[in-house]
Design a protein around this motif. Structure first.
Motif, PDB file in Angstrom:
ATOM      1  N   TYR A  73       4.016  -3.762   3.193  1.00  0.00           N
ATOM      2  CA  TYR A  73       2.966  -3.103   3.959  1.00  0.00           C
ATOM      3  C   TYR A  73       1.812  -2.694   3.034  1.00  0.00           C
ATOM      4  O   TYR A  73       0.640  -2.940   3.344  1.00  0.00           O
ATOM      5  CB  TYR A  73       3.535  -1.878   4.684  1.00  0.00           C
ATOM      6  CG  TYR A  73       2.487  -1.045   5.372  1.00  0.00           C
ATOM      7  CD1 TYR A  73       1.918  -1.467   6.568  1.00  0.00           C
ATOM      8  CD2 TYR A  73       2.046   0.158   4.818  1.00  0.00           C
ATOM      9  CE1 TYR A  73       0.942  -0.718   7.199  1.00  0.00           C
ATOM     10  CE2 TYR A  73       1.069   0.911   5.439  1.00  0.00           C
ATOM     11  CZ  TYR A  73       0.524   0.480   6.628  1.00  0.00           C
ATOM     12  OH  TYR A  73      -0.448   1.217   7.235  1.00  0.00           O
ATOM     13  N   ILE A  74       2.127  -2.082   1.924  1.00  0.00           N
ATOM     14  CA  ILE A  74       1.088  -1.631   0.977  1.00  0.00           C
ATOM     15  C   ILE A  74       0.324  -2.825   0.415  1.00  0.00           C
ATOM     16  O   ILE A  74      -0.911  -2.815   0.358  1.00  0.00           O
ATOM     17  CB  ILE A  74       1.715  -0.783  -0.151  1.00  0.00           C
ATOM     18  CG1 ILE A  74       2.211   0.547   0.422  1.00  0.00           C
ATOM     19  CG2 ILE A  74       0.713  -0.549  -1.284  1.00  0.00           C
ATOM     20  CD1 ILE A  74       3.073   1.344  -0.534  1.00  0.00           C
ATOM     21  N   LYS A  87      -1.944  -4.260   3.068  1.00  0.00           N
ATOM     22  CA  LYS A  87      -3.106  -3.402   3.288  1.00  0.00           C
ATOM     23  C   LYS A  87      -4.130  -3.573   2.162  1.00  0.00           C
ATOM     24  O   LYS A  87      -5.335  -3.649   2.426  1.00  0.00           O
ATOM     25  CB  LYS A  87      -2.647  -1.950   3.388  1.00  0.00           C
ATOM     26  CG  LYS A  87      -3.635  -1.054   4.022  1.00  0.00           C
ATOM     27  CD  LYS A  87      -3.002   0.266   4.376  1.00  0.00           C
ATOM     28  CE  LYS A  87      -4.071   1.088   5.073  1.00  0.00           C
ATOM     29  NZ  LYS A  87      -3.566   2.293   5.626  1.00  0.00           N
ATOM     30  N   LEU A 116      -5.730  -7.130   2.664  1.00  0.00           N
ATOM     31  CA  LEU A 116      -6.672  -7.156   3.783  1.00  0.00           C
ATOM     32  C   LEU A 116      -7.920  -6.324   3.493  1.00  0.00           C
ATOM     33  O   LEU A 116      -9.022  -6.693   3.886  1.00  0.00           O
ATOM     34  CB  LEU A 116      -6.001  -6.679   5.066  1.00  0.00           C
ATOM     35  CG  LEU A 116      -5.010  -7.652   5.682  1.00  0.00           C
ATOM     36  CD1 LEU A 116      -4.326  -7.035   6.899  1.00  0.00           C
ATOM     37  CD2 LEU A 116      -5.680  -8.952   6.059  1.00  0.00           C
ATOM     38  N   GLY A 117      -7.751  -5.215   2.804  1.00  0.00           N
ATOM     39  CA  GLY A 117      -8.902  -4.402   2.428  1.00  0.00           C
ATOM     40  C   GLY A 117      -9.836  -5.158   1.505  1.00  0.00           C
ATOM     41  O   GLY A 117     -11.057  -5.133   1.667  1.00  0.00           O
ATOM     42  N   ARG A 124     -11.541  -7.910   3.545  1.00  0.00           N
ATOM     43  CA  ARG A 124     -12.576  -7.362   4.405  1.00  0.00           C
ATOM     44  C   ARG A 124     -13.805  -6.962   3.589  1.00  0.00           C
ATOM     45  O   ARG A 124     -14.931  -7.164   4.011  1.00  0.00           O
ATOM     46  CB  ARG A 124     -12.036  -6.165   5.166  1.00  0.00           C
ATOM     47  CG  ARG A 124     -12.787  -5.869   6.401  1.00  0.00           C
ATOM     48  CD  ARG A 124     -12.184  -4.780   7.212  1.00  0.00           C
ATOM     49  NE  ARG A 124     -10.993  -4.231   6.592  1.00  0.00           N
ATOM     50  CZ  ARG A 124     -10.110  -3.485   7.191  1.00  0.00           C
ATOM     51  NH1 ARG A 124     -10.284  -3.183   8.431  1.00  0.00           N
ATOM     52  NH2 ARG A 124      -9.060  -3.027   6.578  1.00  0.00           N
TER      53      ARG A 124
END
Length: 184
Positions: free
Chosen positions: A24-25, A28, A31-32, A35
């Motif tokens: 999960y980390i 994230k 994806l950060g 983005r």
């Protein structure tokens, strides 16, 4: 005492929870970064798609389809929040000014000199307010970012009010083209 199979099961569940947390980390973070690198690209693509509606309105205006042009221009407003590319704010501001000018031109062609569009001024004011809210968001992201939720709420409220005002503006323009009967 725990037997070996219960201890194995407990350790397996702990490792599973740790693995899921790490995935999960990492997701994230990935994806950060994605983005941040490409988010502005997606915003620009969405803006280009929206500006095609404006071009469609220009084509309808050239053909003399004023009602169709009004609808195309009305649906061409770019009200999506801009979160990645601050330079896009200037382009969107100029774009909206051009849209309002086009709508004013159509309204002028539909009317015979008695033009009164109070919703035009309201729309312009709300678009300027939206630009300021988005600038506040970029300033806040550069700082601590604590007030972003409040800024997002302001953006949503502004969008809601803008949609109402744009609909009112389109109605005023459409009604300006209707035949007026003057009784003496």
């Amino acid at each position: 005492m725990l037997d070996v199979s219960a201890l194995t099961l407990l350790l397996s569940l702990c490792f599973l929870a740790i693995s899921i947390s790490l995935i999960y980390i990492l997701g994230k973070v990935f994806l950060g970064g994605f983005r941040t690198s490409f988010g502005g690209l997606f915003e620009r693509a969405a803006f280009r798609r929206q500006s095609l509606r404006c071009q469609r309105g220009d084509e309808l205006l050239e053909r003399g389809d004023l009602a169709g042009a009004v609808q195309a221009f009305g649906s061409a407003f770019f009200l999506r929040p801009i979160r990645q590319d601050s330079s896009l704010l200037t382009a969107v501001g100029k774009y909206h000014t051009g849209l309002l000018n086009r709508l004013l031109t159509v309204a002028d062609e539909l009317d015979t000199g008695r033009l009164s569009l109070p919703a035009l001024a309201d729309t312009d004011r709300l678009l300027a307010e939206r630009l300021e809210i988005q600038l506040d968001a970029f300033r806040e992201r550069a700082g601590e970012g604590r007030a972003l939720a409040a800024i997002d709420a302001r953006l949503k409220e502004n969008e809601r009010r803008l949609r109402i005002t744009i609909d009112r503006l389109l109605g005023e323009i459409s009604s300006s083209g209707e035949e007026r009967v003057v009784y003496h």
